[in-house]
Motif scaffolding. Structure first.
Motif, PDB file in Angstrom:
ATOM      1  N   HIS A   1       0.819  -1.216   0.000  1.00  0.00           N
ATOM      2  CA  HIS A   1       0.000   0.000   0.000  1.00  0.00           C
ATOM      3  C   HIS A   1       0.851   1.264   0.000  1.00  0.00           C
ATOM      4  O   HIS A   1       0.350   2.354  -0.287  1.00  0.00           O
ATOM      5  CB  HIS A   1      -0.935   0.005   1.222  1.00  0.00           C
ATOM      6  N   ARG A   2       2.131   1.140   0.331  1.00  0.00           N
ATOM      7  CA  ARG A   2       3.017   2.310   0.274  1.00  0.00           C
ATOM      8  C   ARG A   2       3.163   2.822  -1.159  1.00  0.00           C
ATOM      9  O   ARG A   2       3.592   3.951  -1.380  1.00  0.00           O
ATOM     10  CB  ARG A   2       4.395   1.954   0.818  1.00  0.00           C
ATOM     11  N   PHE A   3       2.853   1.976  -2.119  1.00  0.00           N
ATOM     12  CA  PHE A   3       3.054   2.330  -3.525  1.00  0.00           C
ATOM     13  C   PHE A   3       1.717   2.574  -4.215  1.00  0.00           C
ATOM     14  O   PHE A   3       1.497   2.144  -5.340  1.00  0.00           O
ATOM     15  CB  PHE A   3       3.840   1.223  -4.228  1.00  0.00           C
ATOM     16  N   ARG A   4       0.835   3.272  -3.509  1.00  0.00           N
ATOM     17  CA  ARG A   4      -0.486   3.530  -4.074  1.00  0.00           C
ATOM     18  C   ARG A   4      -0.521   4.802  -4.918  1.00  0.00           C
ATOM     19  O   ARG A   4      -1.521   5.097  -5.558  1.00  0.00           O
ATOM     20  CB  ARG A   4      -1.524   3.630  -2.956  1.00  0.00           C
ATOM     21  N   THR A   5       0.577   5.568  -4.936  1.00  0.00           N
ATOM     22  CA  THR A   5       0.621   6.823  -5.685  1.00  0.00           C
ATOM     23  C   THR A   5       1.618   6.703  -6.830  1.00  0.00           C
ATOM     24  O   THR A   5       2.821   6.560  -6.600  1.00  0.00           O
ATOM     25  CB  THR A   5       1.029   7.992  -4.763  1.00  0.00           C
ATOM     26  N   GLU A   6       1.136   6.787  -8.061  1.00  0.00           N
ATOM     27  CA  GLU A   6       1.997   6.518  -9.215  1.00  0.00           C
ATOM     28  C   GLU A   6       2.930   7.682  -9.563  1.00  0.00           C
ATOM     29  O   GLU A   6       3.842   7.517 -10.368  1.00  0.00           O
ATOM     30  CB  GLU A   6       1.149   6.168 -10.437  1.00  0.00           C
ATOM     31  N   THR A   7       2.708   8.857  -8.995  1.00  0.00           N
ATOM     32  CA  THR A   7       3.544  10.009  -9.332  1.00  0.00           C
ATOM     33  C   THR A   7       4.844  10.067  -8.540  1.00  0.00           C
ATOM     34  O   THR A   7       5.659  10.963  -8.754  1.00  0.00           O
ATOM     35  CB  THR A   7       2.759  11.321  -9.092  1.00  0.00           C
ATOM     36  N   THR A   8       5.063   9.143  -7.631  1.00  0.00           N
ATOM     37  CA  THR A   8       6.276   9.174  -6.811  1.00  0.00           C
ATOM     38  C   THR A   8       7.418   8.446  -7.505  1.00  0.00           C
ATOM     39  O   THR A   8       7.218   7.569  -8.349  1.00  0.00           O
ATOM     40  CB  THR A   8       6.032   8.521  -5.443  1.00  0.00           C
TER      41      THR A   8
ATOM     42  N   ASN B   1      -7.097   2.578   0.382  1.00  0.00           N
ATOM     43  CA  ASN B   1      -7.078   3.547   1.461  1.00  0.00           C
ATOM     44  C   ASN B   1      -8.093   4.661   1.231  1.00  0.00           C
ATOM     45  O   ASN B   1      -9.199   4.621   1.745  1.00  0.00           O
ATOM     46  CB  ASN B   1      -5.668   4.130   1.612  1.00  0.00           C
ATOM     47  N   ASN B   2      -7.752   5.640   0.420  1.00  0.00           N
ATOM     48  CA  ASN B   2      -8.609   6.814   0.272  1.00  0.00           C
ATOM     49  C   ASN B   2      -9.354   6.872  -1.050  1.00  0.00           C
ATOM     50  O   ASN B   2     -10.438   7.425  -1.136  1.00  0.00           O
ATOM     51  CB  ASN B   2      -7.758   8.090   0.407  1.00  0.00           C
ATOM     52  N   SER B   3      -8.758   6.341  -2.099  1.00  0.00           N
ATOM     53  CA  SER B   3      -9.279   6.561  -3.443  1.00  0.00           C
ATOM     54  C   SER B   3      -9.236   5.269  -4.252  1.00  0.00           C
ATOM     55  O   SER B   3      -8.380   4.406  -4.004  1.00  0.00           O
ATOM     56  CB  SER B   3      -8.433   7.636  -4.136  1.00  0.00           C
ATOM     57  N   PRO B   4     -10.125   5.114  -5.243  1.00  0.00           N
ATOM     58  CA  PRO B   4     -10.041   3.950  -6.136  1.00  0.00           C
ATOM     59  C   PRO B   4      -8.684   3.839  -6.820  1.00  0.00           C
ATOM     60  O   PRO B   4      -8.251   2.741  -7.182  1.00  0.00           O
ATOM     61  CB  PRO B   4     -11.155   4.208  -7.157  1.00  0.00           C
ATOM     62  N   LYS B   5      -8.018   4.989  -6.988  1.00  0.00           N
ATOM     63  CA  LYS B   5      -6.711   4.962  -7.645  1.00  0.00           C
ATOM     64  C   LYS B   5      -5.661   4.257  -6.800  1.00  0.00           C
ATOM     65  O   LYS B   5      -4.636   3.812  -7.330  1.00  0.00           O
ATOM     66  CB  LYS B   5      -6.260   6.385  -7.983  1.00  0.00           C
TER      67      LYS B   5
ATOM     68  N   ASN C   1     -10.673  -2.713 -19.906  1.00  0.00           N
ATOM     69  CA  ASN C   1     -10.186  -1.349 -19.723  1.00  0.00           C
ATOM     70  C   ASN C   1     -10.245  -0.962 -18.244  1.00  0.00           C
ATOM     71  O   ASN C   1     -11.202  -0.347 -17.772  1.00  0.00           O
ATOM     72  CB  ASN C   1     -11.028  -0.378 -20.558  1.00  0.00           C
ATOM     73  N   LEU C   2      -9.217  -1.305 -17.510  1.00  0.00           N
ATOM     74  CA  LEU C   2      -9.158  -0.983 -16.086  1.00  0.00           C
ATOM     75  C   LEU C   2      -9.099   0.524 -15.864  1.00  0.00           C
ATOM     76  O   LEU C   2      -9.696   1.048 -14.919  1.00  0.00           O
ATOM     77  CB  LEU C   2      -7.921  -1.632 -15.452  1.00  0.00           C
ATOM     78  N   GLU C   3      -8.378   1.203 -16.724  1.00  0.00           N
ATOM     79  CA  GLU C   3      -8.232   2.642 -16.561  1.00  0.00           C
ATOM     80  C   GLU C   3      -9.593   3.333 -16.618  1.00  0.00           C
ATOM     81  O   GLU C   3      -9.919   4.181 -15.778  1.00  0.00           O
ATOM     82  CB  GLU C   3      -7.312   3.192 -17.648  1.00  0.00           C
ATOM     83  N   GLY C   4     -10.404   2.973 -17.602  1.00  0.00           N
ATOM     84  CA  GLY C   4     -11.732   3.563 -17.721  1.00  0.00           C
ATOM     85  C   GLY C   4     -12.611   3.242 -16.526  1.00  0.00           C
ATOM     86  O   GLY C   4     -13.357   4.093 -16.033  1.00  0.00           O
ATOM     87  N   PHE C   5     -12.510   2.001 -16.046  1.00  0.00           N
ATOM     88  CA  PHE C   5     -13.317   1.572 -14.904  1.00  0.00           C
ATOM     89  C   PHE C   5     -12.988   2.400 -13.654  1.00  0.00           C
ATOM     90  O   PHE C   5     -13.882   2.935 -12.994  1.00  0.00           O
ATOM     91  CB  PHE C   5     -13.068   0.089 -14.644  1.00  0.00           C
ATOM     92  N   PHE C   6     -11.705   2.523 -13.340  1.00  0.00           N
ATOM     93  CA  PHE C   6     -11.318   3.239 -12.119  1.00  0.00           C
ATOM     94  C   PHE C   6     -11.496   4.750 -12.273  1.00  0.00           C
ATOM     95  O   PHE C   6     -11.813   5.433 -11.292  1.00  0.00           O
ATOM     96  CB  PHE C   6      -9.877   2.891 -11.748  1.00  0.00           C
ATOM     97  N   ASN C   7     -11.307   5.285 -13.465  1.00  0.00           N
ATOM     98  CA  ASN C   7     -11.549   6.715 -13.667  1.00  0.00           C
ATOM     99  C   ASN C   7     -13.018   7.054 -13.428  1.00  0.00           C
ATOM    100  O   ASN C   7     -13.339   8.113 -12.874  1.00  0.00           O
ATOM    101  CB  ASN C   7     -11.145   7.127 -15.080  1.00  0.00           C
ATOM    102  N   ARG C   8     -13.896   6.163 -13.864  1.00  0.00           N
ATOM    103  CA  ARG C   8     -15.327   6.392 -13.649  1.00  0.00           C
ATOM    104  C   ARG C   8     -15.648   6.440 -12.151  1.00  0.00           C
ATOM    105  O   ARG C   8     -16.391   7.313 -11.680  1.00  0.00           O
ATOM    106  CB  ARG C   8     -16.139   5.280 -14.330  1.00  0.00           C
ATOM    107  N   LEU C   9     -15.068   5.523 -11.384  1.00  0.00           N
ATOM    108  CA  LEU C   9     -15.308   5.522  -9.938  1.00  0.00           C
ATOM    109  C   LEU C   9     -14.710   6.762  -9.276  1.00  0.00           C
ATOM    110  O   LEU C   9     -15.312   7.350  -8.370  1.00  0.00           O
ATOM    111  CB  LEU C   9     -14.701   4.252  -9.313  1.00  0.00           C
ATOM    112  N   TYR C  10     -13.534   7.153  -9.744  1.00  0.00           N
ATOM    113  CA  TYR C  10     -12.879   8.338  -9.163  1.00  0.00           C
ATOM    114  C   TYR C  10     -13.683   9.605  -9.461  1.00  0.00           C
ATOM    115  O   TYR C  10     -13.830  10.484  -8.601  1.00  0.00           O
ATOM    116  CB  TYR C  10     -11.463   8.447  -9.720  1.00  0.00           C
TER     117      TYR C  10
END
Length: 639
Positions: free
Chosen positions: A353-360, A384-388, A410-419
């Motif tokens: 879960h430490r690697f939940r942010t892709e911009t790091t 934790n906080n977000s579908p992302k 299309n996982l990206e589309g699925f999670f973007n919709r939830l976000y």
């Protein structure tokens, strides 16, 4: 097509099936001697055999090399001769396995039914040669009287199967001389005489397979359950027992987790091992690693790599005698070098879960490490906080736009919709709606994504479904009470010290050692993002000290000691004319500070992989503000 071939290779226009269709339709008798004969492949040529009077198939029984070697060693024989009963039993096993692996389609079904019909009416005779050494492929066609000649022989590499007749590249030769035909026919008759009639075995065994017309829906359901769970039913001991250390307790729920995780890993390239705390995720992952081919690299927090910690990863792998390499979460740059040196196939990431942010920076490095590897993510809190959060972890082993998850390419589309659903809600004004949406998103993620990728059980589930397992091992989970607030009050002296400490941390300390490039210190030019990152670093270090103070005085003193040492080394280098700044690792330092890994923070700051600046490029105020006496003042108070 050339019909006067000598060699038949199964290339275009030269298949054995096509040649048979030409020769067999004019044949009175058709005899074949083969190592493998598959009823499911019979459909390939049975139409050409409709006018043939008699068909004889002689099969060479096969056994495994291991069995043959054992029997040969035990008996001193160079040939294994089965009894008639053993030959028939072997044939039954071969038929069942072959039909279980055959294609389930109408062509195969029609061919097999025609096969049974001809066996029953005597047109087709099947015999098996009881010796293990026979391995010929011989086809003899005897023409009708008055035809062009007495017959033909084809011999070579093709078995009487669809692949042998059409698919494989084969080398077969057609012999047309009468002397060749007579020699082959004589040898065939000699072998046929000593062979065992197994036609009845085919007739009796085939209806026991999927071709049985009397299978009930309930039996079909049981077969489905068996096929789906056969690994769990048959492989638990093979998977688990050989890795158990002496006196280690076996837990069925852990065995089940290993088997489920392996199935998920093989299907999707990655798996979440997310049992709640205390159920043995480390052991489950270690045993799973023992089932996988290739090298394994474990990435985990430093405290969980310390061999003095009984529950550490190196100790778990050592207990199970499973080889692996281990690298700290904060040293992913070293892990990348390790990946370059050695070919790893399996990556285990603890506290994923430490690697939940892709911009790091850390996420980017981990993504490179995991590319084209089998990925095992160990975390009790993947979401934790977000579908992302969960999406970014899944991307470590799944293609975001071409996933292999059923009904969700299309996982990206699925999670973007939830976000987007969450972003549209003002949390402050519509808190109830926000929570409702969060729960709905979590449910959809579980039902459409995580059920395919995750092994997760709670203690209540283990107690409910593995009650006997826990009882046999004399294990009972402790009852967890609701948290009780505990209030404490500082003495007058403690309150004075604590207040003074907070004042020094938040107002007096300059944190200049961590912000050297801000304009009030550095005389050169820097970009606005660089300045912002420098000021953020100072804020993070301030937060770090406050957190340590609230955690424990011992932790706080350790952090102060590291600060003092860092300043001493920094000023020593400054006096030599050098200022080293770790801009390269600035993002990684922020990540480590968030995860309380201040040891690794200090390592990155102090190591020599920093950019060098000239001390003369800094204002006099910089060295003045690098005075670390306030740190010593605090340290002396707490000692």
């Amino acid at each position: 097509m050339n019909t006067d071939l000598t060699f038949i290779t199964n290339e275009e226009g030269q298949t054995l099936k096509e040649r048979f269709n030409i020769l067999i339709k004019d044949s009175r008798f058709f005899d074949c001697l083969v190592g493998y004969f598959y009823p499911s492949g019979f459909y390939a040529i049975y139409n050409a055999l409709e006018k043939t009077e008699k068909i004889r198939v002689l099969i060479g029984i096969k056994t495994s090399k291991e069995t043959y070697d054992l029997l040969e060693t035990a008996s001193g024989q160079t040939q294994l001769q089965l009894s008639h009963r053993e030959t028939k039993e072997e044939i039954q096993d071969i038929i069942e396995k072959e039909l279980a692996d055959s294609e389930d389609n109408q062509q195969v079904e029609q061919g097999v039914y025609k096969f049974i019909e001809w066996v029953k009416n005597g047109k087709l005779q099947i015999r098996a040669y009881p010796s293990q050494n026979i391995h010929a492929k011989l086809y003899i066609m005897t023409f009708k009287e008055g035809d062009r000649d007495v017959g033909r022989v084809i011999t070579g590499s093709s078995n009487f199967t669809e692949t042998g007749l059409v698919d494989n590249l084969e080398f077969n030769v057609e012999l047309k001389n009468r002397v060749d035909y007579e020699f082959a026919r004589k040898k065939f008759e000699e072998l046929w005489k000593d062979a065992v009639d197994v036609g009845e075995e085919f007739v009796q065994t085939i209806p026991k397979t999927w071709l049985n017309p009397n299978i009930t829906p309930y039996e079909l359901y049981l077969k489905f359950l068996y096929e789906y769970f056969k690994d769990e039913l048959n492989l638990i001991d093979k998977v688990f027992v050989k890795y158990l250390p002496e006196d280690f307790k076996r837990f069925e729920y852990q065995e089940q987790a290993v088997l489920n995780a392996k199935k998920i890993l093989e299907e999707y390239g990655g798996v979440f091992i997310s049992d709640v705390v205390g159920l043995g995720k480390t052991y489950i992952a270690a045993i799973l690693a023992g089932q996988l081919e290739g090298r394994t690299l474990v990435i985990a927090p430093p405290a969980l790599l310390n061999k003095n910690n009984p529950g550490s990863w190196p100790n778990a792998f050592s207990d199970f005698h499973i080889p692996a390499n281990f690298i700290s979460t904060g040293k992913l740059d070293e892990a990348l070098k390790e990946i370059e040196k050695r070919e790893y196939e399996n990556i285990i990431v603890d506290e994923a879960h430490r690697f939940r942010t892709e911009t790091t920076t850390g996420y980017e490095e981990l993504a490179q490490i995991c590319r084209s590897k089998k990925v095992i993510l160990v975390t009790a809190t993947p979401y934790n906080n977000s579908p992302k959060d969960i999406f970014n972890q899944i991307k470590l082993f799944q293609n975001a736009r071409k996933s292999t998850i059923p009904n969700l390419p299309n996982l990206e589309g699925f999670f973007n919709r939830l976000y987007d659903k969450i972003k549209k809600i003002d949390k402050q004004e519509n808190y109830d709606e926000y929570i409702k949406t969060i729960k709905a998103n979590a449910k959809e993620i579980r039902e459409k994504v995580l059920k395919y990728l995750m092994v997760r059980r709670t203690r209540n589930e283990i107690e409910k479904y593995f009650e006997k397992d826990l009882k046999n091992n004399n294990i009972k989970f402790p009852e967890i009470q609701d948290p009780v607030p505990l209030y404490y009050e500082f003495s007058e002296e403690e309150d004075r010290i604590f207040t003074r400490t907070i004042q020094l941390i938040t107002k007096n300390f300059k944190y200049s050692r961590y912000t050297p490039l801000v304009p009030e210190y550095y005389q050169g030019k820097i970009s606005q993002p660089e300045e912002l990152s420098q000021r953020n670093m100072g804020k993070f270090m301030k937060i770090l000290l406050v957190k340590r103070l609230e955690s424990s005085f011992y932790a706080f003193c350790n952090s102060i000691d590291r600060f003092i040492h860092s300043y001493e080394m920094f000023i020593k280098e400054f006096d030599k004319g050098n200022v080293y700044i770790s801009k390269k690792f600035i993002n990684k330092i922020f990540e480590l500070l968030e995860s309380d890994d201040d040891e690794e923070v200090q390592r990155l700051i102090d190591e020599g992989k920093a950019e060098r600046y000239e001390a003369k490029d800094f204002r006099e105020k910089f060295k003045i503000d690098c005075n670390y006496s306030p740190y010593r003042e605090i340290r002396n108070v707490y000692v």
